[in-house]
Write an enzyme that holds these catalytic residues in place. Structure first.
Site: not given
Length: 502
Positions: A259, A334, A368
């Site tokens: 990321e 995300k 994440c």
């Protein structure tokens, strides 16, 4: 650009002819007539493979099966092909014989030949044949013929003292020279009518179900990326390509970067507020994705690009891209934005949740913080996900622990593999990116077929390195049907459900 490896058809002949003429220009443009291609397609259709770029055939490999002992090592091309009639093809034979492989010169930078060789190997394994054998030209030999014997020339090519466009490529694809042939292909002036008898041995021959191995074992390559400042974009791309080259050299099917691995490029904007600096960095995202797309094609590997800031209609997202080796590009934004991303960068979350079909099965991607929300990966599992990829960026061990343990839980509860890759090291002169902590890893379900700690492999903490890991998708099928517990099957869907609302 779209690249597709598939079986050849007779309708491809016009493209095939054009590519053959270009590929064999130095040999007088000798090509196979349409009748010969029709004969091959009739007797052994699965052995005739091609690669189409944007629906145009630009590379091809032709093969037959022979009972090799009937011909032995002293055969000629004319003999092994039955005077070019292919009457020597024997469906019950033990050897896959390569009679042709070529790539249009305009497309040789895409490593298409390597894809054809890999496809031939998979075919050899799936048919449970003993080996692949072929006669290989040595087109560079004429330059050295006055000073070197064919054997001396071949030895120097093996030692990498001489580069031969054909033999060097064959050796790099795990073929070995079995014998030197004389008068193998009359008229081949570049090779002085010599050829190498090359062989690739199928180690799965007899006793191992090669088709299962070929189709179900997937190799993952994870990049544990060290944050460092880059003087310019060229140096950044050099570092990226270094890892792509290394991991593709180990025949990885997937490569994943972490990321926000490109945030060292924020350094020139460090005088700006964080939100403005990140938006400036977003201006480079499309360029980086385009370069990753080129690497995926030329190195024949699927690349999860690691995440990057994406500016869309004035809104800033944290996005990653799946660059397929076939040329397709998928995007994932995300979903769950951390308080830090909201506060410093003004990022917002995406709204699309879906698995991606690849040439190695169905995969999911979460970035994440996303992996800390079990609903997303459960939805992926219901869509058939087999491998979950999680690029992450954590500054402290506390943050890393959350990502690691949640990722491991996702592997167990969804009966899938989970791969995580993060950044390490320190990054001075870039605001809000001071320190990083990571230990990249691949997690498995927890049952007898998997490691007792459900960790397939893990990197050294806080050290730049790569992790190369094989995962067997067949084990997931066995777990799903015969596992000690059956988490997905035993859910009480009559009592509760997890589903998308939009």
């Amino acid at each position: 650009m779209n690249i597709e490896l598939r079986k050849l058809t007779l309708e491809d002949y016009a493209d095939l002819k054009e590519s053959m003429l270009q590929a064999y220009d130095s040999m007088g443009g000798s090509i196979w007539p349409k009748s010969s291609i029709a004969k091959l397609l009739n007797i052994f259709p699965e052995g005739q493979l091609c690669i189409a770029v944007d629906d145009k055939v630009v590379a091809c490999s032709l093969s037959i099966i022979v009972e090799y002992d009937e011909y032995g090592d002293r055969h000629t091309y004319k003999l092994i092909t039955g005077d070019y009639s292919f009457t020597t093809h024997d469906a019950n034979g033990d050897t896959l014989y390569g009679i042709e492989i070529f790539v249009h010169p305009d497309f040789r930078g895409l490593r298409l030949g390597r894809r054809l060789y890999e496809a031939r190997k998979e075919l050899c394994e799936s048919l449970n044949l003993k080996s692949i054998i072929a006669g290989g030209r040595i087109p560079g030999y004429h330059t050295f013929a006055e000073t070197l014997t064919p054997r001396q020339y071949i030895d120097k090519v093996k030692a990498k003292e001489i580069y031969d466009p054909t033999l060097t490529f064959q050796i790099s694809n795990d073929f070995h020279v079995r014998k030197v042939l004389k008068n193998y292909l009359p008229g081949d002036k570049e090779s002085k009518e010599y050829a190498t008898l090359i062989e690739w041995n199928n180690i799965y021959y007899q006793g191992v179900d090669a088709s299962a191995r070929s189709a179900m074992t997937i190799r993952l390559g994870l990049v544990q990326w060290e944050m460092r400042l880059f003087p310019d974009m060229d140096v950044f791309y050099e570092q990226v390509e270094f890892f792509v080259d290394a991991l593709s050299g180990y025949k990885s099917d997937f490569i994943m970067f972490p990321e926000l691995f490109n945030t060292p490029l924020l350094q020139p904007y460090n005088h700006l507020p964080e939100i403005e600096a990140m938006r400036k960095l977003a201006e480079k995202t499309q360029e980086i994705v385009d370069r990753m797309h080129e690497y995926a094609l030329s190195y024949n590997v699927n690349i999860i690009t690691g995440s990057m800031p994406l500016l869309d209609d004035g809104k800033l997202y944290n996005a990653t891209y799946l660059c397929h080796r076939t040329g397709k590009i998928d995007e994932y934004r995300k979903i769950h934005i951390t308080p830090n991303e909201q506060k410093y960068y003004g990022m917002i979350g995406g709204d699309k949740v879906q698995v991606f079909d690849t040439d190695c099965g169905k995969i999911g991607i979460l970035i994440c913080y996303d992996v800390e929300f079990p609903e997303l990966s459960r939805i992926y599992a219901d869509q058939g996900m087999q491998i979950l990829f999680v690029p992450f960026l954590t500054d402290t061990q506390n943050g890393y622990t959350r990502v690691r343990h949640c990722a491991q839980a996702r592997a167990i509860e969804n009966e899938c593999y989970v791969a995580i890759a993060g950044c390490v090291g320190n990054l001075p002169k870039v605001n809000n990116m001071d320190i990083q902590f990571a230990q990249s890893a691949v997690f498995t379900p927890s049952d007898f077929a998997f490691p007792t700690n459900a960790v397939k492999a893990e990197a050294t903490p806080n050290t730049e390195m790569v992790l190369v890991v094989d995962v067997d998708l067949h084990l997931l099928d066995e777990l799903h049907h015969y596992g000690t517990v059956k988490v997905l099957k035993d859910r009480r869907t009559d009592l509760y459900q997890t589903k998308l609302l939009k």
